[in-house]
Design a protein around this motif. Structure first.
Motif, PDB file in Angstrom:
ATOM      1  N   UNK A   1       0.852  -1.185   0.000  1.00  0.00           N
ATOM      2  CA  UNK A   1       0.000   0.000   0.000  1.00  0.00           C
ATOM      3  C   UNK A   1       0.890   1.237   0.000  1.00  0.00           C
ATOM      4  N   UNK A   2       0.281   2.363  -0.294  1.00  0.00           N
ATOM      5  CA  UNK A   2       1.039   3.613  -0.372  1.00  0.00           C
ATOM      6  C   UNK A   2       1.337   4.211   0.993  1.00  0.00           C
ATOM      7  N   UNK A   3       0.592   3.796   2.025  1.00  0.00           N
ATOM      8  CA  UNK A   3       0.776   4.324   3.377  1.00  0.00           C
ATOM      9  C   UNK A   3       0.193   3.336   4.370  1.00  0.00           C
ATOM     10  N   UNK A   4       0.585   3.465   5.618  1.00  0.00           N
ATOM     11  CA  UNK A   4       0.151   2.536   6.655  1.00  0.00           C
ATOM     12  C   UNK A   4      -1.365   2.531   6.812  1.00  0.00           C
ATOM     13  N   UNK A   5      -2.004   3.683   6.609  1.00  0.00           N
ATOM     14  CA  UNK A   5      -3.454   3.767   6.786  1.00  0.00           C
ATOM     15  C   UNK A   5      -4.214   3.628   5.472  1.00  0.00           C
TER      16      UNK A   5
ATOM     17  N   UNK B   1       4.225 -19.978   5.146  1.00  0.00           N
ATOM     18  CA  UNK B   1       4.294 -18.537   5.434  1.00  0.00           C
ATOM     19  C   UNK B   1       5.151 -18.260   6.653  1.00  0.00           C
ATOM     20  N   UNK B   2       5.564 -16.991   6.737  1.00  0.00           N
ATOM     21  CA  UNK B   2       6.121 -16.437   7.960  1.00  0.00           C
ATOM     22  C   UNK B   2       5.687 -14.983   8.036  1.00  0.00           C
ATOM     23  N   UNK B   3       5.496 -14.447   9.229  1.00  0.00           N
ATOM     24  CA  UNK B   3       5.042 -13.055   9.357  1.00  0.00           C
ATOM     25  C   UNK B   3       6.193 -12.080   9.150  1.00  0.00           C
ATOM     26  N   UNK B   4       5.887 -11.001   8.438  1.00  0.00           N
ATOM     27  CA  UNK B   4       6.875  -9.935   8.259  1.00  0.00           C
ATOM     28  C   UNK B   4       6.423  -8.718   9.069  1.00  0.00           C
ATOM     29  N   UNK B   5       7.179  -8.400  10.102  1.00  0.00           N
ATOM     30  CA  UNK B   5       6.968  -7.181  10.873  1.00  0.00           C
ATOM     31  C   UNK B   5       8.177  -6.297  10.607  1.00  0.00           C
ATOM     32  N   UNK B   6       8.049  -5.336   9.681  1.00  0.00           N
ATOM     33  CA  UNK B   6       9.215  -4.527   9.295  1.00  0.00           C
ATOM     34  C   UNK B   6       9.759  -3.728  10.470  1.00  0.00           C
ATOM     35  N   UNK B   7      11.057  -3.502  10.454  1.00  0.00           N
ATOM     36  CA  UNK B   7      11.685  -2.719  11.511  1.00  0.00           C
ATOM     37  C   UNK B   7      11.167  -1.293  11.525  1.00  0.00           C
ATOM     38  N   UNK B   8      10.669  -0.803  10.366  1.00  0.00           N
ATOM     39  CA  UNK B   8      10.128   0.548  10.297  1.00  0.00           C
ATOM     40  C   UNK B   8       8.624   0.577  10.553  1.00  0.00           C
ATOM     41  N   UNK B   9       8.034  -0.575  10.892  1.00  0.00           N
ATOM     42  CA  UNK B   9       6.586  -0.650  11.074  1.00  0.00           C
ATOM     43  C   UNK B   9       6.270  -1.747  12.078  1.00  0.00           C
ATOM     44  N   UNK B  10       6.726  -1.577  13.285  1.00  0.00           N
ATOM     45  CA  UNK B  10       6.645  -2.658  14.261  1.00  0.00           C
ATOM     46  C   UNK B  10       5.239  -2.888  14.807  1.00  0.00           C
ATOM     47  N   UNK B  11       4.283  -2.061  14.394  1.00  0.00           N
ATOM     48  CA  UNK B  11       2.898  -2.292  14.819  1.00  0.00           C
ATOM     49  C   UNK B  11       2.171  -3.267  13.897  1.00  0.00           C
ATOM     50  N   UNK B  12       2.818  -3.741  12.841  1.00  0.00           N
ATOM     51  CA  UNK B  12       2.158  -4.645  11.898  1.00  0.00           C
ATOM     52  C   UNK B  12       1.628  -5.887  12.611  1.00  0.00           C
TER      53      UNK B  12
END
Length: 343
Positions: free
Chosen positions: A170-174, A253-264
């Motif tokens: 997506x283009x942004x988190x929201x 699968x494995x979950x990706x929680x990016x270091x720049x988006x730790x609320x994922x």
């Protein structure tokens, strides 16, 4: 060169593109033929709703569709995706020619689109960069398609690469971009379908590649990074997962929680899907980082079949109830959007 092996047998005739030559313009339809540039055709899009028809050939170039090119259709001329191939070869760690640094994962993509209402049909998008050809590069992600636009529809498209083939984002988190992939062939090895989009895979084939390594797992099919506020992440329905590797060599699968988006809070539902023996049935999920265990994520299955779907250790395969499954359908994920009148 070895990188060509990714495309062996897939393209019609290999006809290199002369980048920059403009496509023929016929009203609302632009035609791209061998010797033309697909990007040059995209650059000519001056209003919503245009169609670009790409004629058989292999077009070695990077294609970027801007957000302003709304409701664009890009399609292969013959209906057979093997006849029309858009391909390039660069990776995350590839140095930019201007010396400004590396491309990064998103920047490695052969095809990038931010356009709302995009439709892509009947062609191949590939990144044929190979690790074996570049042992000096450690950033080995090499994306075939990076898509961020809402209401993006891919039908009868082949997406080919190794690591990070399809970046459904997506283009942004929201921004909860909706993407619909129908009857597509998607192949790779490590995390080759990843991102935070609301992405539906309907009757698609996911194919895991043989990989010349001694360890397992050799890779993972999905790595969602869904935003916590988004109720819907990836949904695979009526699909098939096949493999060129040995049995149980891959995780689902494995979950990706990016270091720049730790609320994922990654979300994946795989339902009514045939899982071949290449998927580890005993432990189909794994962690990307132990700080974010897959058991705390929104990973569920329902009514899957095949040897890779056998439930031998129930706690390793969380299942939806029939009532819960009714909330995980293309219709509920796509809301008011009905690509091609479906589903």
């Amino acid at each position: 060169m070895r990188r060509r092996t990714l495309l062996t047998g897939l393209a019609g005739a290999f006809v290199p593109v002369a980048a920059g030559r403009a496509a023929a313009h016929d009203g609302r339809v632009l035609h791209v033929r061998p010797g033309d540039s697909v990007q040059a055709a995209v650059d000519r899009v001056d209003r919503p709703g245009l169609t670009i028809v790409v004629h058989p050939g292999t077009y070695r170039e990077v294609v970027t569709v801007p957000a302003a090119a709304a409701e664009l259709t890009l399609r292969g001329a013959t209906g057979d995706p093997r006849d029309t191939v858009i391909v390039f070869d660069r990776a995350n760690g590839t140095q930019r020619p201007d010396g400004s640094g590396i491309y990064g994962t998103a920047g490695s993509a052969t095809f990038t689109s931010a356009a709302p209402g995009l439709t892509v049909r009947d062609l191949t998008l590939a990144n044929d960069w190979l690790r074996a050809d570049h042992p000096d590069i450690t950033g080995t992600q090499a994306v075939a398609a990076y898509v961020t636009g809402d209401r993006s529809c891919f039908e009868n498209v082949r997406l080919l690469a190794h690591q990070d083939t399809l970046f459904a984002d997506t283009s942004a988190l929201d921004a909860f971009a909706r993407q619909y992939f129908r009857r597509c062939h998607i192949e790779g090895d490590v995390d080759f379908v990843f991102g935070r989009a609301t992405a539906i895979f309907d009757r698609c084939r996911f194919h895991t590649l043989q990989r010349d390594v001694t360890f397992t797992p050799k890779g993972m099919v999905f790595a969602p990074a869904t935003a916590r506020a988004n109720p819907h992440g990836f949904l695979a329905v009526r699909c098939r997962v096949t493999s060129a590797a040995e049995d149980a060599a891959y995780k689902l699968a494995r979950p990706w929680v990016p270091s720049y988006e730790t609320t994922a809070w990654p979300s994946l539902v795989v339902r009514d899907t045939w899982l071949g023996p290449g998927i580890d049935a005993v432990a189909p999920y794994t962690n990307m980082r132990d700080a974010y265990p897959w058991q705390t994520m929104r990973f569920r299955e329902y009514a899957n079949s095949g040897p890779g779907a056998a439930i031998t250790v129930p706690e390793n395969r969380p299942q939806l109830t029939a009532r819960e499954a009714a909330e995980h359908t293309p219709r509920t994920y796509l809301r008011d959007w009905r690509p091609h009148g479906r589903p």
